[in-house]
Scaffold this motif. Structure first.
Motif, PDB file in Angstrom:
ATOM      1  N   LEU A  69       0.900  -0.934  -0.437  1.00  0.00           N
ATOM      2  CA  LEU A  69       0.010   0.024   0.252  1.00  0.00           C
ATOM      3  C   LEU A  69       1.185   1.142   0.395  1.00  0.00           C
ATOM      4  O   LEU A  69       0.724   2.569  -0.873  1.00  0.00           O
ATOM      5  CB  LEU A  69      -1.186  -0.370   1.032  1.00  0.00           C
ATOM      6  N   ALA A  70       1.935   1.621   0.411  1.00  0.00           N
ATOM      7  CA  ALA A  70       3.019   1.922   0.666  1.00  0.00           C
ATOM      8  C   ALA A  70       3.258   2.491  -0.622  1.00  0.00           C
ATOM      9  O   ALA A  70       3.377   3.800  -1.382  1.00  0.00           O
ATOM     10  CB  ALA A  70       3.871   2.506   1.383  1.00  0.00           C
ATOM     11  N   ARG A  71       3.806   1.216  -1.753  1.00  0.00           N
ATOM     12  CA  ARG A  71       3.921   1.590  -2.505  1.00  0.00           C
ATOM     13  C   ARG A  71       2.658   2.363  -3.958  1.00  0.00           C
ATOM     14  O   ARG A  71       3.615   3.138  -4.370  1.00  0.00           O
ATOM     15  CB  ARG A  71       5.160   0.279  -3.338  1.00  0.00           C
ATOM     16  N   VAL A  72       2.238   1.735  -3.536  1.00  0.00           N
ATOM     17  CA  VAL A  72       0.629   2.784  -4.314  1.00  0.00           C
ATOM     18  C   VAL A  72       0.415   3.977  -3.937  1.00  0.00           C
ATOM     19  O   VAL A  72       0.383   5.290  -4.866  1.00  0.00           O
ATOM     20  CB  VAL A  72      -0.206   1.650  -3.766  1.00  0.00           C
ATOM     21  N   ARG A  73       0.576   4.176  -2.913  1.00  0.00           N
ATOM     22  CA  ARG A  73       0.345   5.774  -2.611  1.00  0.00           C
ATOM     23  C   ARG A  73       2.051   6.356  -3.120  1.00  0.00           C
ATOM     24  O   ARG A  73       1.661   7.125  -3.349  1.00  0.00           O
ATOM     25  CB  ARG A  73       0.588   5.896  -0.518  1.00  0.00           C
ATOM     26  N   ALA A  74       3.088   6.029  -3.171  1.00  0.00           N
ATOM     27  CA  ALA A  74       4.322   6.522  -3.660  1.00  0.00           C
ATOM     28  C   ALA A  74       3.636   7.194  -5.182  1.00  0.00           C
ATOM     29  O   ALA A  74       4.353   7.852  -5.338  1.00  0.00           O
ATOM     30  CB  ALA A  74       5.575   5.599  -2.840  1.00  0.00           C
ATOM     31  N   ILE A  76       1.064   7.320  -6.641  1.00  0.00           N
ATOM     32  CA  ILE A  76       0.346   8.793  -6.866  1.00  0.00           C
ATOM     33  C   ILE A  76       0.621   9.902  -6.543  1.00  0.00           C
ATOM     34  O   ILE A  76       0.758  10.986  -7.114  1.00  0.00           O
ATOM     35  CB  ILE A  76      -1.033   8.566  -5.449  1.00  0.00           C
ATOM     36  N   CYS A  77       1.404   9.887  -5.523  1.00  0.00           N
ATOM     37  CA  CYS A  77       2.425  10.629  -4.827  1.00  0.00           C
ATOM     38  C   CYS A  77       3.894  11.399  -5.954  1.00  0.00           C
ATOM     39  O   CYS A  77       3.620  12.583  -5.483  1.00  0.00           O
ATOM     40  CB  CYS A  77       3.546  10.705  -3.853  1.00  0.00           C
ATOM     41  N   ASP A  78       4.209  10.600  -6.536  1.00  0.00           N
ATOM     42  CA  ASP A  78       5.081  10.870  -7.525  1.00  0.00           C
ATOM     43  C   ASP A  78       4.413  11.485  -8.697  1.00  0.00           C
ATOM     44  O   ASP A  78       4.922  12.487  -9.696  1.00  0.00           O
ATOM     45  CB  ASP A  78       6.191   9.845  -7.626  1.00  0.00           C
ATOM     46  N   ALA A  79       3.694  10.974  -8.925  1.00  0.00           N
ATOM     47  CA  ALA A  79       2.317  11.414 -10.249  1.00  0.00           C
ATOM     48  C   ALA A  79       1.606  13.191  -9.628  1.00  0.00           C
ATOM     49  O   ALA A  79       2.381  13.710 -10.610  1.00  0.00           O
ATOM     50  CB  ALA A  79       1.190  10.300 -10.561  1.00  0.00           C
ATOM     51  N   TYR A  97      -7.429   0.753   3.494  1.00  0.00           N
ATOM     52  CA  TYR A  97      -6.506   0.538   2.706  1.00  0.00           C
ATOM     53  C   TYR A  97      -6.867   2.024   1.554  1.00  0.00           C
ATOM     54  O   TYR A  97      -5.588   2.193   1.174  1.00  0.00           O
ATOM     55  CB  TYR A  97      -6.915  -1.171   1.329  1.00  0.00           C
ATOM     56  N   ARG A  98      -7.819   1.853   1.652  1.00  0.00           N
ATOM     57  CA  ARG A  98      -8.291   3.277   0.138  1.00  0.00           C
ATOM     58  C   ARG A  98      -7.461   4.161   1.003  1.00  0.00           C
ATOM     59  O   ARG A  98      -6.835   5.082   0.864  1.00  0.00           O
ATOM     60  CB  ARG A  98      -9.713   3.017   0.237  1.00  0.00           C
ATOM     61  N   GLN A  99      -7.751   4.667   2.027  1.00  0.00           N
ATOM     62  CA  GLN A  99      -7.213   5.850   2.735  1.00  0.00           C
ATOM     63  C   GLN A  99      -6.099   5.634   2.564  1.00  0.00           C
ATOM     64  O   GLN A  99      -5.380   6.498   2.586  1.00  0.00           O
ATOM     65  CB  GLN A  99      -7.285   5.567   4.687  1.00  0.00           C
ATOM     66  N   ALA A 100      -5.254   4.526   3.047  1.00  0.00           N
ATOM     67  CA  ALA A 100      -3.643   4.477   3.192  1.00  0.00           C
ATOM     68  C   ALA A 100      -3.512   4.760   1.797  1.00  0.00           C
ATOM     69  O   ALA A 100      -1.908   5.661   1.589  1.00  0.00           O
ATOM     70  CB  ALA A 100      -3.138   3.454   3.031  1.00  0.00           C
ATOM     71  N   ILE A 101      -4.222   4.480   0.469  1.00  0.00           N
ATOM     72  CA  ILE A 101      -3.142   4.575  -0.788  1.00  0.00           C
ATOM     73  C   ILE A 101      -3.859   5.915  -1.144  1.00  0.00           C
ATOM     74  O   ILE A 101      -3.059   6.694  -2.018  1.00  0.00           O
ATOM     75  CB  ILE A 101      -3.774   3.640  -2.037  1.00  0.00           C
ATOM     76  N   GLY A 102      -5.029   6.344  -0.711  1.00  0.00           N
ATOM     77  CA  GLY A 102      -5.114   7.971  -1.518  1.00  0.00           C
ATOM     78  C   GLY A 102      -5.937   9.188  -0.273  1.00  0.00           C
ATOM     79  O   GLY A 102      -5.742   9.998  -0.746  1.00  0.00           O
TER      80      GLY A 102
END
Length: 184
Positions: A69-74, A76-79, A97-102
Protein backbone atom coordinates in the motif's frame (compact mmCIF):
# COMPACT_ATOMS: atom_id res chain seq x y z
CA UNK A 1 -5.93 9.13 -29.51
CA UNK A 2 -8.41 11.78 -28.48
CA UNK A 3 -7.26 14.82 -26.56
CA UNK A 4 -7.25 14.41 -22.79
CA UNK A 5 -10.52 15.69 -21.36
CA UNK A 6 -10.62 18.71 -19.14
CA UNK A 7 -11.90 17.53 -15.77
CA UNK A 8 -14.14 19.77 -13.64
CA UNK A 9 -11.68 19.21 -10.74
CA UNK A 10 -7.99 18.23 -10.79
CA UNK A 11 -7.35 14.49 -11.09
CA UNK A 12 -4.01 12.86 -10.29
CA UNK A 13 -5.19 9.27 -10.03
CA UNK A 14 -8.21 7.12 -10.71
CA UNK A 15 -8.08 3.91 -8.67
CA UNK A 16 -10.06 1.00 -10.14
CA UNK A 17 -10.76 -1.22 -7.14
CA UNK A 18 -12.40 -4.59 -6.51
CA UNK A 19 -11.67 -8.22 -5.83
CA UNK A 20 -9.33 -10.22 -8.02
CA UNK A 21 -11.04 -11.25 -11.23
CA UNK A 22 -13.37 -8.24 -11.35
CA UNK A 23 -11.47 -6.87 -14.35
CA UNK A 24 -9.42 -4.12 -12.71
CA UNK A 25 -6.49 -4.51 -15.09
CA UNK A 26 -8.57 -4.80 -18.27
CA UNK A 27 -10.81 -1.89 -17.34
CA UNK A 28 -7.97 0.16 -15.88
CA UNK A 29 -5.96 -0.14 -19.10
CA UNK A 30 -8.99 0.74 -21.23
CA UNK A 31 -9.79 3.73 -19.02
CA UNK A 32 -6.16 4.92 -19.15
CA UNK A 33 -6.15 4.66 -22.95
CA UNK A 34 -9.44 6.54 -23.18
CA UNK A 35 -8.15 9.34 -20.96
CA UNK A 36 -4.56 9.35 -22.27
CA UNK A 37 -3.22 8.60 -18.79
CA UNK A 38 -0.48 6.28 -17.59
CA UNK A 39 -1.54 2.90 -16.19
CA UNK A 40 -0.15 1.04 -13.18
CA UNK A 41 -1.23 -2.40 -12.06
CA UNK A 42 -0.74 -2.41 -8.29
CA UNK A 43 -0.15 -6.17 -8.48
CA UNK A 44 3.25 -5.28 -9.98
CA UNK A 45 4.09 -3.36 -6.79
CA UNK A 46 3.69 -6.35 -4.45
CA UNK A 47 6.89 -7.53 -2.77
CA UNK A 48 7.95 -11.03 -3.96
CA UNK A 49 6.97 -12.52 -0.58
CA UNK A 50 3.36 -11.36 -1.07
CA UNK A 51 3.21 -12.88 -4.56
CA UNK A 52 4.57 -16.16 -3.20
CA UNK A 53 1.97 -16.22 -0.40
CA UNK A 54 -0.91 -15.59 -2.80
CA UNK A 55 0.39 -18.12 -5.34
CA UNK A 56 0.47 -20.67 -2.52
CA UNK A 57 -3.18 -19.91 -1.77
CA UNK A 58 -2.47 -18.00 1.44
CA UNK A 59 -4.34 -14.74 2.03
CA UNK A 60 -2.32 -11.65 2.86
CA UNK A 61 -2.49 -10.06 6.29
CA UNK A 62 -2.71 -6.34 6.90
CA UNK A 63 1.00 -6.44 7.82
CA UNK A 64 1.77 -8.12 4.48
CA UNK A 65 -0.17 -5.44 2.64
CA UNK A 66 1.41 -2.43 4.39
CA UNK A 67 4.56 -2.12 2.22
CA UNK A 68 2.49 -2.72 -0.91
CA UNK A 69 0.00 0.00 0.00
CA UNK A 70 2.92 2.35 0.71
CA UNK A 71 4.24 1.68 -2.81
CA UNK A 72 0.83 2.43 -4.34
CA UNK A 73 0.59 5.67 -2.37
CA UNK A 74 4.15 6.59 -3.42
CA UNK A 75 3.20 6.13 -7.08
CA UNK A 76 0.31 8.56 -6.61
CA UNK A 77 2.50 11.05 -4.74
CA UNK A 78 5.18 10.83 -7.45
CA UNK A 79 2.57 11.48 -10.15
CA UNK A 80 1.19 14.45 -8.21
CA UNK A 81 4.70 15.89 -7.77
CA UNK A 82 5.51 15.39 -11.48
CA UNK A 83 2.17 16.67 -12.77
CA UNK A 84 1.26 13.29 -14.28
CA UNK A 85 -2.07 11.46 -14.23
CA UNK A 86 -2.53 7.74 -13.53
CA UNK A 87 -5.09 5.02 -13.59
CA UNK A 88 -4.24 2.37 -11.01
CA UNK A 89 -5.74 -1.11 -10.78
CA UNK A 90 -5.70 -1.93 -7.06
CA UNK A 91 -7.91 -4.19 -4.96
CA UNK A 92 -8.23 -1.62 -2.11
CA UNK A 93 -10.54 -4.03 -0.33
CA UNK A 94 -10.76 -2.30 3.05
CA UNK A 95 -11.57 1.29 3.87
CA UNK A 96 -8.24 1.62 5.71
CA UNK A 97 -6.44 0.47 2.54
CA UNK A 98 -8.30 3.07 0.50
CA UNK A 99 -7.31 5.70 3.05
CA UNK A 100 -3.70 4.49 2.97
CA UNK A 101 -3.38 4.90 -0.79
CA UNK A 102 -5.56 7.94 -1.41
CA UNK A 103 -5.57 9.60 1.95
CA UNK A 104 -8.91 11.18 1.13
CA UNK A 105 -7.20 13.51 -1.36
CA UNK A 106 -9.64 15.26 -3.67
CA UNK A 107 -7.43 14.55 -6.70
CA UNK A 108 -7.65 10.77 -6.18
CA UNK A 109 -10.87 9.22 -7.43
CA UNK A 110 -11.91 5.62 -6.95
CA UNK A 111 -14.40 3.36 -8.66
CA UNK A 112 -15.49 -0.08 -7.43
CA UNK A 113 -15.84 -2.89 -9.96
CA UNK A 114 -18.22 -5.52 -8.69
CA UNK A 115 -20.22 -8.41 -10.01
CA UNK A 116 -21.76 -11.75 -9.19
CA UNK A 117 -19.22 -14.02 -7.47
CA UNK A 118 -20.03 -16.77 -10.00
CA UNK A 119 -19.10 -14.49 -12.92
CA UNK A 120 -15.87 -13.40 -11.24
CA UNK A 121 -14.94 -16.98 -10.30
CA UNK A 122 -15.54 -18.07 -13.92
CA UNK A 123 -13.28 -15.26 -15.18
CA UNK A 124 -10.56 -16.16 -12.70
CA UNK A 125 -10.72 -19.80 -13.77
CA UNK A 126 -10.27 -18.83 -17.41
CA UNK A 127 -7.18 -16.69 -17.00
CA UNK A 128 -3.70 -18.13 -17.06
CA UNK A 129 -0.43 -17.15 -15.48
CA UNK A 130 -1.84 -14.98 -12.69
CA UNK A 131 -0.59 -15.59 -9.15
CA UNK A 132 -4.05 -15.10 -7.65
CA UNK A 133 -6.05 -18.29 -7.96
CA UNK A 134 -9.83 -18.66 -8.08
CA UNK A 135 -9.61 -20.42 -4.71
CA UNK A 136 -8.54 -17.10 -3.16
CA UNK A 137 -11.73 -15.31 -4.23
CA UNK A 138 -13.58 -16.33 -1.07
CA UNK A 139 -10.91 -14.73 1.13
CA UNK A 140 -11.07 -11.54 -0.94
CA UNK A 141 -14.85 -11.42 -0.70
CA UNK A 142 -14.59 -11.96 3.07
CA UNK A 143 -12.03 -9.14 3.36
CA UNK A 144 -13.95 -6.70 1.16
CA UNK A 145 -15.48 -3.76 2.96
CA UNK A 146 -17.87 -2.30 0.39
CA UNK A 147 -17.37 1.44 0.05
CA UNK A 148 -19.63 3.40 2.38
CA UNK A 149 -21.81 6.18 0.94
CA UNK A 150 -19.52 8.83 2.46
CA UNK A 151 -16.56 7.50 0.47
CA UNK A 152 -18.20 8.63 -2.79
CA UNK A 153 -16.96 5.59 -4.70
CA UNK A 154 -19.28 4.62 -7.55
CA UNK A 155 -20.18 0.95 -7.89
CA UNK A 156 -19.94 -0.37 -11.46
CA UNK A 157 -21.17 -3.83 -12.39
CA UNK A 158 -18.74 -5.77 -14.58
CA UNK A 159 -21.35 -7.74 -16.50
CA UNK A 160 -20.88 -5.60 -19.64
CA UNK A 161 -18.30 -4.95 -22.32
CA UNK A 162 -15.12 -3.12 -21.32
CA UNK A 163 -16.20 -0.13 -23.43
CA UNK A 164 -19.57 0.07 -21.69
CA UNK A 165 -17.91 -0.25 -18.28
CA UNK A 166 -15.48 2.60 -19.10
CA UNK A 167 -18.39 4.75 -20.30
CA UNK A 168 -20.20 4.07 -17.03
CA UNK A 169 -17.11 4.89 -14.96
CA UNK A 170 -16.65 8.21 -16.72
CA UNK A 171 -20.32 9.11 -16.32
CA UNK A 172 -20.24 8.18 -12.62
CA UNK A 173 -16.93 9.84 -11.74
CA UNK A 174 -17.43 13.01 -13.76
CA UNK A 175 -21.17 13.67 -14.01
CA UNK A 176 -20.60 17.40 -14.45
CA UNK A 177 -18.59 17.03 -17.63
CA UNK A 178 -20.45 18.71 -20.47
CA UNK A 179 -18.44 17.10 -23.23
CA UNK A 180 -19.54 13.85 -24.85
CA UNK A 181 -17.67 11.11 -23.05
CA UNK A 182 -17.80 8.84 -26.08
CA UNK A 183 -15.27 11.11 -27.80
CA UNK A 184 -12.63 10.14 -25.25
Amino acid sequence: MAARPSFPQPVTAIVVMGVSGAGKTTIGRALARRLDMAFIDADDLHPPANVARMAAGLPLTDADRAPWLARVRAAICDARRDGRQLVIACSALKRCYRQAIGGGAADVRMVWLTGAPELIRRRMGARQGHFMTAAMLDSQLATLEPPAPGENIPRVDVDATPEAIVDRILADLFPGMRTRLAEF
